[in-house]
Design an enzyme around this catalytic site. Structure first.
Site, PDB file in Angstrom:
ATOM      1  N   ASN A 230      -8.097 -95.197  19.384  1.00  0.00           N
ATOM      2  CA  ASN A 230      -7.590 -94.059  18.615  1.00  0.00           C
ATOM      3  C   ASN A 230      -8.414 -92.816  18.893  1.00  0.00           C
ATOM      4  O   ASN A 230      -9.479 -92.866  19.504  1.00  0.00           O
ATOM      5  CB  ASN A 230      -7.597 -94.366  17.116  1.00  0.00           C
ATOM      6  CG  ASN A 230      -8.906 -93.977  16.456  1.00  0.00           C
ATOM      7  OD1 ASN A 230      -9.963 -94.512  16.780  1.00  0.00           O
ATOM      8  ND2 ASN A 230      -8.847 -93.028  15.537  1.00  0.00           N
ATOM      9  N   SER A 263     -11.032 -98.609  17.297  1.00  0.00           N
ATOM     10  CA  SER A 263     -11.426 -97.263  16.903  1.00  0.00           C
ATOM     11  C   SER A 263     -12.343 -96.665  17.954  1.00  0.00           C
ATOM     12  O   SER A 263     -13.055 -97.383  18.659  1.00  0.00           O
ATOM     13  CB  SER A 263     -12.152 -97.291  15.558  1.00  0.00           C
ATOM     14  OG  SER A 263     -13.470 -97.775  15.710  1.00  0.00           O
ATOM     15  N   ASP A 264     -12.329 -95.342  18.067  1.00  0.00           N
ATOM     16  CA  ASP A 264     -13.392 -94.699  18.814  1.00  0.00           C
ATOM     17  C   ASP A 264     -14.673 -94.833  18.000  1.00  0.00           C
ATOM     18  O   ASP A 264     -14.637 -95.150  16.800  1.00  0.00           O
ATOM     19  CB  ASP A 264     -13.066 -93.230  19.086  1.00  0.00           C
ATOM     20  CG  ASP A 264     -13.797 -92.686  20.306  1.00  0.00           C
ATOM     21  OD1 ASP A 264     -14.801 -93.295  20.714  1.00  0.00           O
ATOM     22  OD2 ASP A 264     -13.379 -91.648  20.837  1.00  0.00           O
ATOM     23  N   ALA A 265     -15.809 -94.597  18.636  1.00  0.00           N
ATOM     24  CA  ALA A 265     -17.097 -94.830  17.978  1.00  0.00           C
ATOM     25  C   ALA A 265     -17.217 -93.977  16.713  1.00  0.00           C
ATOM     26  O   ALA A 265     -17.188 -92.753  16.774  1.00  0.00           O
ATOM     27  CB  ALA A 265     -18.237 -94.507  18.930  1.00  0.00           C
TER      28      ALA A 265
END
Length: 700
Positions: A230, A263-265
């Protein structure tokens, strides 16, 4: 179906803690491997990031092949479920051998070579224990100030789709078990960050979202990408991390994605920063409800056990776990969990890297045919990037072999004839030379995540140096190594020739020399508009007509429609690029000028004859654009719907044929319905988006 059934069987024997473990991913703890192993034994981890932080850099000690296998052994031999781990790393455009930045790759219009390059990358990376990469980045972008423009395909949905498909198939392969899991990113609209400021908000209508930003992800889904990441941004007030309308309704429902979403970090925790969640627990609830299967850099999903009493939450967890298990099964990790050491042909990888870079290089200016360089002229070499190695590799390159790199200066010297030795000079000691090759550009750290700029001008000191060289009466060939479109207006006035070689990877030097000396005829075409000034941004070719003709992209080079102080047109338009030869294109031909919807479904052929009318062999990129002049929603002046790169010898002609389909002429309504409206369409076929070589057809 066999994979789905097997995943369900594995799920049926898992405890809640083991299920939630599959949704968790953490950075590798190089100083505390035993702590990680204990978590793995207890089934609390499903994936590991082979990096120390969200910003891995040169020399990052994230890859430890032996440690990877040690952790995997713990998972498959010492945990109760025996479920193998995913090991992820950012392998964006190469591993040991580095290929051109993705933006440059799309300038090649050679998606077969792009697919090969990503296949070679996966071959190398898998030897180091990586079985999952956060790549490709397929965010479309209209703003070159944004640092991450370097990672993506540019401004065009059609090119973005071709790039996404090629990269995913290259990384994964096309047959089960896949060689490595791809993770197209960032879903969705990240490239529209307001002002080009990284992580910023976006304002995107449903109409624009579906017609501009989704196609690359649609093609990635069709290529069976095993995962998608995302984006950080919100869209008109709704963060994507908590937007079920994006992660579930659009991605899975409309685009048909079947893999898992990661998810992105820190993207889940960012819901708190964005004011969409009260705390980490609330953020976890929103994200999982939206369709976020795995949290990268576990922070909020540790609170999931406290949410299991929520209605329907247990089913959502099971669904997320099944998606992850299916990906692991498609990778064959249950049968072959450990990294396999195998020899690969470095020479072959370097050869593909050079071929791809040669096709990426764009000739922007060539006054009086100063290029290619002649063997009988004395050449002076100068410039801040003449002897650079690291800068040629661009950003998001972590594991490169610098010994593979030849500088542009050394490559030019190696290719020059024995009787003429190019020499390096400084501006105060210009010797008796015909031409100065000035190697200019920007450092690799000027682009990438968190590296946006407010001004895209080429460093004024470099432009001033070229001006001084011209004042000394020298002809100047400017070679530009960069990671984004730059404002080259001043350089355009000063230099005799401009060759844009991008951050072209390991083989930038040899490829550049080959083009300079004419061993390779330049054939790259711009995947993104180059503006005349930063103040024109956003400036993109697929723009709609506006009230009072206020969109000046296509108004010609004399009008100041948009601004009083600069021409409205781009400096270099989308699809633009010069050659050492010349091409002629016939008027488009179509067997029928009127046709029905049924005939369109079967495909309508449009053809042109392209001829090489110049002095040497070369490749032309024949580009087909469509315009729907009257429609329910305003449509762009031009939309690329076909492109073919063809080689022609001098005097040779070839017929190039395109097939128009419903996808070519239709568009998406804001609610997601696909419409093909009756009426006239203009079909343009030519050298770039400004071509006026067209015919009119009609859908009855």
């Amino acid at each position: 179906m066999e994979i789905k059934n097997r995943a369900r069987q594995i799920l049926s024997g898992m405890t809640l803690e083991e299920k939630l473990g599959q949704l968790s991913q953490i950075y590798i703890k190089k100083d505390n491997i035993e702590e990680m192993k204990e978590e793995i034994r207890q089934g609390k981890l499903g994936a590991v990031i082979l990096a120390a932080s969200a910003f891995p850099c040169d020399g990052d000690e994230g890859i430890y092949r032996e440690v990877v296998d040690e952790l995997q052994k713990t998972a498959v031999e010492e945990s109760r479920t025996k479920i193998p781990l995913l090991f992820a790393r950012d392998v964006i455009h190469g591993h040991k051998v580095v290929y051109p930045i993705p933006l440059a790759m799309c300038a090649s219009f050679r998606f077969d070579l792009i697919r090969e390059a990503y296949g070679c990358t996966a071959e190398e990376a898998s030897c180091d224990g990586i079985n999952w990469t956060y790549s490709p980045m397929v965010d479309l972008c209209r703003d070159p100030r944004w640092g991450r423009v370097v990672e993506g395909p540019g401004e065009d949905p059609y090119l973005g789709g071709l790039f996404a498909e090629a990269a995913v198939k290259g990384i994964q392969g096309t047959r089960l078990p896949y060689r490595m899991a791809a993770c197209p990113k960032h879903f969705i609209g990240y490239g529209a960050s307001e002002g080009g400021r990284d992580y910023n908000k976006t304002e995107i209508s449903d109409y624009t979202l579906r017609n501009f930003y989704t196609n690359s992800f649609r093609k990635a889904a069709e290529a069976d990408a095993l995962s998608i990441m995302n984006s950080f941004n919100e869209i008109s007030g709704q963060p994507t991390a908590s937007g079920r309308q994006y992660l579930t309704d659009l991605l899975r429902g409309e685009l048909g994605f079947r893999g898992f979403v990661v998810s992105d970090a820190g993207a889940v925790y960012n819901l708190v920063r964005q004011g969409a969640a009260a705390d980490k627990k609330h953020a976890a609830e929103l994200a999982l409800n939206a369709g976020m299967d795995m949290e990268l850099a576990r922070s909020c999903y540790v609170y999931l056990p406290e949410l299991m009493e929520n209605e329907g939450f247990a089913e959502k967890v099971d669904t997320a776990v099944l998606r992850i298990l299916e990906a692991k099964l498609k990778l064959g990790l249950f049968e072959k969990p450990y990294s396999e050491q195998h020899d690969y042909d470095v020479a072959k990888h370097l050869d593909i890297a050079q071929k791809l870079e040669e096709e990426c290089i764009v000739l922007l200016k060539n006054k009086e045919n100063i290029l290619p360089l002649r063997r009988d002229q004395k050449i002076a070499l100068w410039g801040p990037y003449l002897h650079e190695k690291r800068a040629l590799l661009g950003s998001w390159t972590l594991d490169f072999e610098l010994d593979y790199v030849t500088t542009i200066g050394d490559a030019i010297k190696e290719m020059a004839s024995d009787t003429v030795e190019p020499f390096t000079c400084n501006l105060n000691r210009i010797w008796d030379c015909d031409t100065v090759v000035a190697v200019l550009g920007e450092p690799f750290g000027a682009t990438g995540e968190g590296h946006s700029v407010a001004d895209i001008r080429l460093d004024p000191a470099q432009t001033d140096a070229v001006r001084r060289l011209k004042q000394l009466g020298k002809k100047v060939v400017a070679v530009i190594t960069a990671g984004r479109p730059l404002d080259l207006s001043e350089l355009e006035r000063e230099a005799d020739a401009i060759l844009y070689v991008w951050h072209g990877g390991t083989q930038t030097g040899p490829a550049t020399a080959a083009v300079l000396f004419g061993e390779v005829c330049p054939s790259g075409r711009l995947p993104m508009t180059f503006p005349r000034a930063t103040g024109q941004i956003p400036l993109y070719y697929n723009c709609p007509p506006t009230a009072h003709g206020a969109n000046g992209y296509y108004c010609g080079n004399t009008a100041r429609v948009n601004y009083e102080d600069v021409l409205s047109t781009p400096l270099y338009p989308f699809g633009y690029g010069l050659s050492y030869t010349e091409f002629a294109c016939s008027e488009p031909w179509c067997q029928k000028k009127k046709f029905t919807r049924e005939e369109l479904r079967a495909g309508i052929a449009v053809s042109v004859t392209v001829s090489n009318v110049g002095r040497c062999g070369g490749k032309e990129v024949v580009q087909l654009y469509v315009r729907d002049p009257v429609s329910t929603y305003t449509r762009p002046f031009r939309e690329l719907k076909g492109a073919e790169k063809v080689f022609l010898s001098p005097g040779e002609s070839k017929k190039v044929e395109f097939t128009l389909t419903e996808e070519s002429l239709g568009y998406y309504m804001p609610n997601g319905d696909f419409a093909v409206e009756k009426g006239e369409f203009l079909i343009f076929v030519g050298h770039d988006c400004l071509t006026e070589n067209k015919i009119t057809i009609e859908l009855c």
